[in-house]
Design a protein around this motif. Structure first.
Motif, PDB file in Angstrom:
ATOM      1  N   SER A  83       0.867  -1.176   0.000  1.00 17.24           N
ATOM      2  CA  SER A  83       0.000   0.000   0.000  1.00 17.24           C
ATOM      3  C   SER A  83       0.904   1.226   0.000  1.00 17.24           C
ATOM      4  O   SER A  83       2.116   1.102  -0.127  1.00 17.24           O
ATOM      5  N   ARG A  84       0.323   2.404   0.182  1.00 14.95           N
ATOM      6  CA  ARG A  84       1.135   3.625   0.228  1.00 14.95           C
ATOM      7  C   ARG A  84       1.989   3.686   1.494  1.00 14.95           C
ATOM      8  O   ARG A  84       2.895   4.496   1.591  1.00 14.95           O
ATOM      9  N   THR A  85       1.716   2.826   2.467  1.00 13.40           N
ATOM     10  CA  THR A  85       2.466   2.870   3.724  1.00 13.40           C
ATOM     11  C   THR A  85       3.096   1.544   4.118  1.00 13.40           C
ATOM     12  O   THR A  85       3.738   1.464   5.158  1.00 13.40           O
ATOM     13  N   LEU A  86       2.932   0.508   3.316  1.00 10.31           N
ATOM     14  CA  LEU A  86       3.461  -0.816   3.665  1.00 10.31           C
ATOM     15  C   LEU A  86       4.267  -1.411   2.518  1.00 10.31           C
ATOM     16  O   LEU A  86       3.923  -1.235   1.350  1.00 10.31           O
ATOM     17  N   VAL A  87       5.317  -2.129   2.887  1.00 12.86           N
ATOM     18  CA  VAL A  87       6.120  -2.843   1.890  1.00 12.86           C
ATOM     19  C   VAL A  87       6.500  -4.211   2.465  1.00 12.86           C
ATOM     20  O   VAL A  87       6.765  -4.343   3.651  1.00 12.86           O
ATOM     21  N   LEU A  88       6.483  -5.220   1.606  1.00 12.93           N
ATOM     22  CA  LEU A  88       6.846  -6.576   1.988  1.00 12.93           C
ATOM     23  C   LEU A  88       8.252  -6.853   1.497  1.00 12.93           C
ATOM     24  O   LEU A  88       8.548  -6.670   0.305  1.00 12.93           O
ATOM     25  N   ALA A  89       9.148  -7.256   2.389  1.00 12.21           N
ATOM     26  CA  ALA A  89      10.528  -7.583   2.032  1.00 12.21           C
ATOM     27  C   ALA A  89      10.737  -9.080   2.220  1.00 12.21           C
ATOM     28  O   ALA A  89      10.304  -9.649   3.227  1.00 12.21           O
ATOM     29  N   ILE A  90      11.394  -9.683   1.246  1.00 11.90           N
ATOM     30  CA  ILE A  90      11.653 -11.123   1.293  1.00 11.90           C
ATOM     31  C   ILE A  90      13.125 -11.354   1.019  1.00 11.90           C
ATOM     32  O   ILE A  90      13.681 -10.824   0.059  1.00 11.90           O
ATOM     33  N   MET A  91      13.758 -12.140   1.879  1.00 15.61           N
ATOM     34  CA  MET A  91      15.163 -12.494   1.718  1.00 15.61           C
ATOM     35  C   MET A  91      15.240 -13.983   1.419  1.00 15.61           C
ATOM     36  O   MET A  91      14.672 -14.794   2.147  1.00 15.61           O
ATOM     37  N   ALA A  92      15.926 -14.328   0.313  1.00 15.23           N
ATOM     38  CA  ALA A  92      16.018 -15.730  -0.098  1.00 15.23           C
ATOM     39  C   ALA A  92      17.362 -15.985  -0.746  1.00 15.23           C
ATOM     40  O   ALA A  92      18.033 -15.068  -1.205  1.00 15.23           O
ATOM     41  N   SER A  93      17.733 -17.272  -0.778  1.00 13.77           N
ATOM     42  CA  SER A  93      18.941 -17.632  -1.521  1.00 13.77           C
ATOM     43  C   SER A  93      18.650 -17.439  -2.998  1.00 13.77           C
ATOM     44  O   SER A  93      17.501 -17.509  -3.435  1.00 13.77           O
ATOM     45  N   ASP A  94      19.664 -17.135  -3.779  1.00 10.58           N
ATOM     46  CA  ASP A  94      19.403 -16.825  -5.174  1.00 10.58           C
ATOM     47  C   ASP A  94      19.151 -18.065  -6.022  1.00 10.58           C
ATOM     48  O   ASP A  94      18.959 -17.961  -7.219  1.00 10.58           O
ATOM     49  N   GLU A  95      19.098 -19.243  -5.407  1.00 15.67           N
ATOM     50  CA  GLU A  95      18.820 -20.475  -6.143  1.00 15.67           C
ATOM     51  C   GLU A  95      17.339 -20.832  -6.117  1.00 15.67           C
ATOM     52  O   GLU A  95      16.932 -21.851  -6.637  1.00 15.67           O
ATOM     53  N   PHE A  96      16.523 -19.993  -5.510  1.00 11.61           N
ATOM     54  CA  PHE A  96      15.111 -20.338  -5.356  1.00 11.61           C
ATOM     55  C   PHE A  96      14.376 -20.372  -6.696  1.00 11.61           C
ATOM     56  O   PHE A  96      14.798 -19.765  -7.671  1.00 11.61           O
ATOM     57  N   SER A  97      13.273 -21.082  -6.717  1.00 12.79           N
ATOM     58  CA  SER A  97      12.450 -21.194  -7.921  1.00 12.79           C
ATOM     59  C   SER A  97      11.705 -19.881  -8.132  1.00 12.79           C
ATOM     60  O   SER A  97      10.707 -19.601  -7.487  1.00 12.79           O
ATOM     61  N   LEU A  98      12.222 -19.070  -9.025  1.00 11.97           N
ATOM     62  CA  LEU A  98      11.686 -17.732  -9.250  1.00 11.97           C
ATOM     63  C   LEU A  98      10.219 -17.759  -9.664  1.00 11.97           C
ATOM     64  O   LEU A  98       9.418 -16.988  -9.151  1.00 11.97           O
ATOM     65  N   TYR A  99       9.857 -18.661 -10.547  1.00 18.87           N
ATOM     66  CA  TYR A  99       8.474 -18.691 -11.030  1.00 18.87           C
ATOM     67  C   TYR A  99       7.498 -19.045  -9.919  1.00 18.87           C
ATOM     68  O   TYR A  99       6.475 -18.397  -9.764  1.00 18.87           O
ATOM     69  N   LYS A 100       7.805 -20.068  -9.153  1.00 17.41           N
ATOM     70  CA  LYS A 100       6.898 -20.480  -8.083  1.00 17.41           C
ATOM     71  C   LYS A 100       6.811 -19.409  -7.010  1.00 17.41           C
ATOM     72  O   LYS A 100       5.734 -19.050  -6.561  1.00 17.41           O
ATOM     73  N   LEU A 101       7.936 -18.871  -6.618  1.00 12.40           N
ATOM     74  CA  LEU A 101       7.956 -17.870  -5.557  1.00 12.40           C
ATOM     75  C   LEU A 101       7.261 -16.586  -5.999  1.00 12.40           C
ATOM     76  O   LEU A 101       6.529 -15.975  -5.217  1.00 12.40           O
ATOM     77  N   GLU A 102       7.446 -16.168  -7.232  1.00 12.76           N
ATOM     78  CA  GLU A 102       6.790 -14.956  -7.728  1.00 12.76           C
ATOM     79  C   GLU A 102       5.269 -15.088  -7.674  1.00 12.76           C
ATOM     80  O   GLU A 102       4.573 -14.144  -7.311  1.00 12.76           O
ATOM     81  N   ALA A 103       4.753 -16.238  -8.036  1.00 19.70           N
ATOM     82  CA  ALA A 103       3.304 -16.461  -7.991  1.00 19.70           C
ATOM     83  C   ALA A 103       2.806 -16.389  -6.545  1.00 19.70           C
ATOM     84  O   ALA A 103       1.769 -15.780  -6.265  1.00 19.70           O
ATOM     85  N   ASP A 104       3.535 -17.001  -5.621  1.00 20.77           N
ATOM     86  CA  ASP A 104       3.161 -16.956  -4.206  1.00 20.77           C
ATOM     87  C   ASP A 104       3.216 -15.532  -3.667  1.00 20.77           C
ATOM     88  O   ASP A 104       2.334 -15.098  -2.931  1.00 20.77           O
ATOM     89  N   ILE A 105       4.250 -14.799  -4.042  1.00 15.14           N
ATOM     90  CA  ILE A 105       4.415 -13.424  -3.565  1.00 15.14           C
ATOM     91  C   ILE A 105       3.282 -12.546  -4.082  1.00 15.14           C
ATOM     92  O   ILE A 105       2.697 -11.761  -3.329  1.00 15.14           O
TER      93      ILE A 105
END
Length: 127
Positions: A83-105
């Protein structure tokens, strides 16, 4: 509301490559923090993010950016506006499944947006 958000982010938190999920307020204060391993490295990352959140949010909101990413050695940190006042930060190893994680995010961000919007409408009706 934080308990509901905690449940919403569970699919991301349970991903084996995700190390940390944090919901930040625009001033850099974490509202919700889910960390798998509590160690000095994670504390340093949290401290760094708190110091950088205002400038990152400026770029996200004023430059109309969908996300901001950092890379530290073998770790990626991505920040997504909720939102205008909230941000979600995610820290992951760079080997993660980008497609699956992007859909979940994307799903998690949408659900949190709906919850925040719903809560805000309730607050306005109470006035």
């Amino acid at each position: 509301m934080l308990l509901e958000i905690s449940e919403i982010v569970k699919p991301i938190v349970f991903d084996r490559n995700v190390q940390m999920v944090v919901l930040y307020r625009i001033d850099g204060i974490p509202l919700l923090t889910e960390i798998k391993e509590r160690n000095m490295r994670m504390l340093n990352v949290l401290f760094h993010l708190e110091n950088q959140i205002k400038s990152m949010l400026y770029y996200i909101f004023n430059r109309n950016i969908d996300e901001v990413s950092f890379k530290f050695k073998d770790t990626v940190i991505r920040m997504y506006p909720i939102s205008r006042t909230l941000v979600l930060a995610i820290m992951a190893s760079d080997e993660f499944s980008l497609y699956k994680l992007e859909a979940d995010i994307e799903s998690v961000c949408d659900r949190i947006r709906e919850l925040v919007r719903y809560e805000r409408k309730d607050d306005l009706h109470a006035l």
